[in-house]
Design a protein around this motif. Structure first.
Motif, mmCIF file in Angstrom:
data_model
loop_
_atom_site.group_PDB
_atom_site.id
_atom_site.type_symbol
_atom_site.label_atom_id
_atom_site.label_comp_id
_atom_site.label_asym_id
_atom_site.label_seq_id
_atom_site.Cartn_x
_atom_site.Cartn_y
_atom_site.Cartn_z
ATOM 1 N N PRO A 1 0.835 -1.207 0.000
ATOM 2 C CA PRO A 1 0.000 0.000 0.000
ATOM 3 C C PRO A 1 0.868 1.253 0.000
ATOM 4 N N PRO A 2 0.289 2.389 -0.426
ATOM 5 C CA PRO A 2 1.014 3.656 -0.278
ATOM 6 C C PRO A 2 1.336 3.888 1.185
ATOM 7 N N GLU A 3 2.405 4.606 1.440
ATOM 8 C CA GLU A 3 2.811 4.836 2.813
ATOM 9 C C GLU A 3 1.750 5.611 3.561
ATOM 10 N N ALA A 4 1.350 5.093 4.715
ATOM 11 C CA ALA A 4 0.340 5.774 5.533
ATOM 12 C C ALA A 4 0.984 6.941 6.273
ATOM 13 N N ASP A 5 0.194 7.972 6.501
ATOM 14 C CA ASP A 5 0.658 9.094 7.312
ATOM 15 C C ASP A 5 -0.517 9.628 8.107
ATOM 16 N N ALA B 1 -4.163 10.401 -0.362
ATOM 17 C CA ALA B 1 -4.330 9.748 -1.666
ATOM 18 C C ALA B 1 -3.816 10.601 -2.801
ATOM 19 N N ALA B 2 -3.649 11.925 -2.611
ATOM 20 C CA ALA B 2 -3.225 12.799 -3.700
ATOM 21 C C ALA B 2 -1.756 12.618 -4.021
ATOM 22 N N GLY B 3 -0.947 12.189 -3.041
ATOM 23 C CA GLY B 3 0.480 12.096 -3.237
ATOM 24 C C GLY B 3 0.914 11.208 -4.380
ATOM 25 N N ARG C 1 7.232 8.998 -5.400
ATOM 26 C CA ARG C 1 7.914 7.770 -4.993
ATOM 27 C C ARG C 1 6.991 6.576 -5.255
ATOM 28 N N PRO C 2 7.463 5.551 -5.991
ATOM 29 C CA PRO C 2 6.614 4.394 -6.268
ATOM 30 C C PRO C 2 6.195 3.682 -4.986
#
Length: 239
Positions: free
Chosen positions: A169-173, A181-183, A190-191
């Protein structure tokens, strides 16, 4: 620059650089891969030593990866152009099949299970739809996905397509989900992972441009079970 000429934005400059860099790099890669092919004919047979075979494999793998970067840069430039002409109509099933065919050499080496539902037509050109699915698939596969699910449905005057995958998953913050989700959709972001299909980090950015230039939208979210979902809203094709 005259008074009538609009000022170039940083994004315009980035796209112009991407197009120029892709052209120059493409020529260099073609020379490199041509030389690799000659070396393989001369030294890649059964009589070649282990070191020679390893060097040829590394050279070919490097050429493939460099070509992916060039293709990514070209797609950045192409997706920036404004669409013209009458509203198009693309068969999304055929577009997905064409995108999967481009990745056949990779998919034949990596076990990936794909579960699909029939997809409706959408207001995209066939080539646009193919590039959209290609970059969606590459983003998932670069994140190490081994299971993919694709669904599609009509919703009023639009079409909704959802791609599910079990990759990283995309890195959580700590940001709200809508901001987080926009990043991934920013250029050269960054993939999500470091798989064999990682390119220039523009796949999701190209997807957003292809969708938004037709009046659609795209978003990403992560479910509680860790699955990543990319949801694409597109105008439906005209009857």
């Amino acid at each position: 620059m005259t008074a009538e000429e609009p000022a170039l934005t940083p994004q315009d400059s980035l796209e112009a650089f991407a197009a120029l860099a892709a052209h120059q790099l493409g020529e260099a890669i073609a020379l490199m891969r041509g030389a690799a092919a000659v070396l393989e004919l001369q030294h890649g047979g059964a009589g070649a030593g282990a070191g020679e075979q390893d060097a040829l494999r590394a050279l070919n793998a490097g050429g493939e990866r460099a070509q992916r970067y060039v293709d990514d840069l070209l797609d950045v430039a192409r997706a920036a152009t404004e669409p013209d002409g009458p509203a198009p109509s693309a068969d999304l099933d055929l577009a997905f099949d064409a995108a999967a065919a481009e990745l056949e050499s990779f998919l034949s080496r990596v076990p990936v299970h794909v579960q699909r539902e029939p997809l409706p037509r959408a207001a995209l050109e066939s080539r646009e739809a193919q590039r959209l699915f290609l970059h969606l698939l590459r983003s998932a596969l670069a994140a190490g996905a081994t299971r993919l699910g694709l669904t599609g449905r009509t919703a009023g005057d639009g079409v909704v397509v959802e791609l599910f995958d079990n990759g990283t998953p995309p890195e959580a913050d700590s940001d709200p989900p809508a901001q987080a989700a926009a990043g991934p959709f920013e250029p050269f972001a960054r993939p999500r992972g470091r798989g064999a299909l990682v390119g220039a980090g523009v796949s999701l950015s190209v997807c957003r441009r292809l969708v938004e230039r037709r009046g659609g939208s795209i978003a990403m979210q992560v479910r509680a079970d860790g699955a990543t979902i990319v949801t694409v809203h597109l105008p439906a094709a005209a009857p």
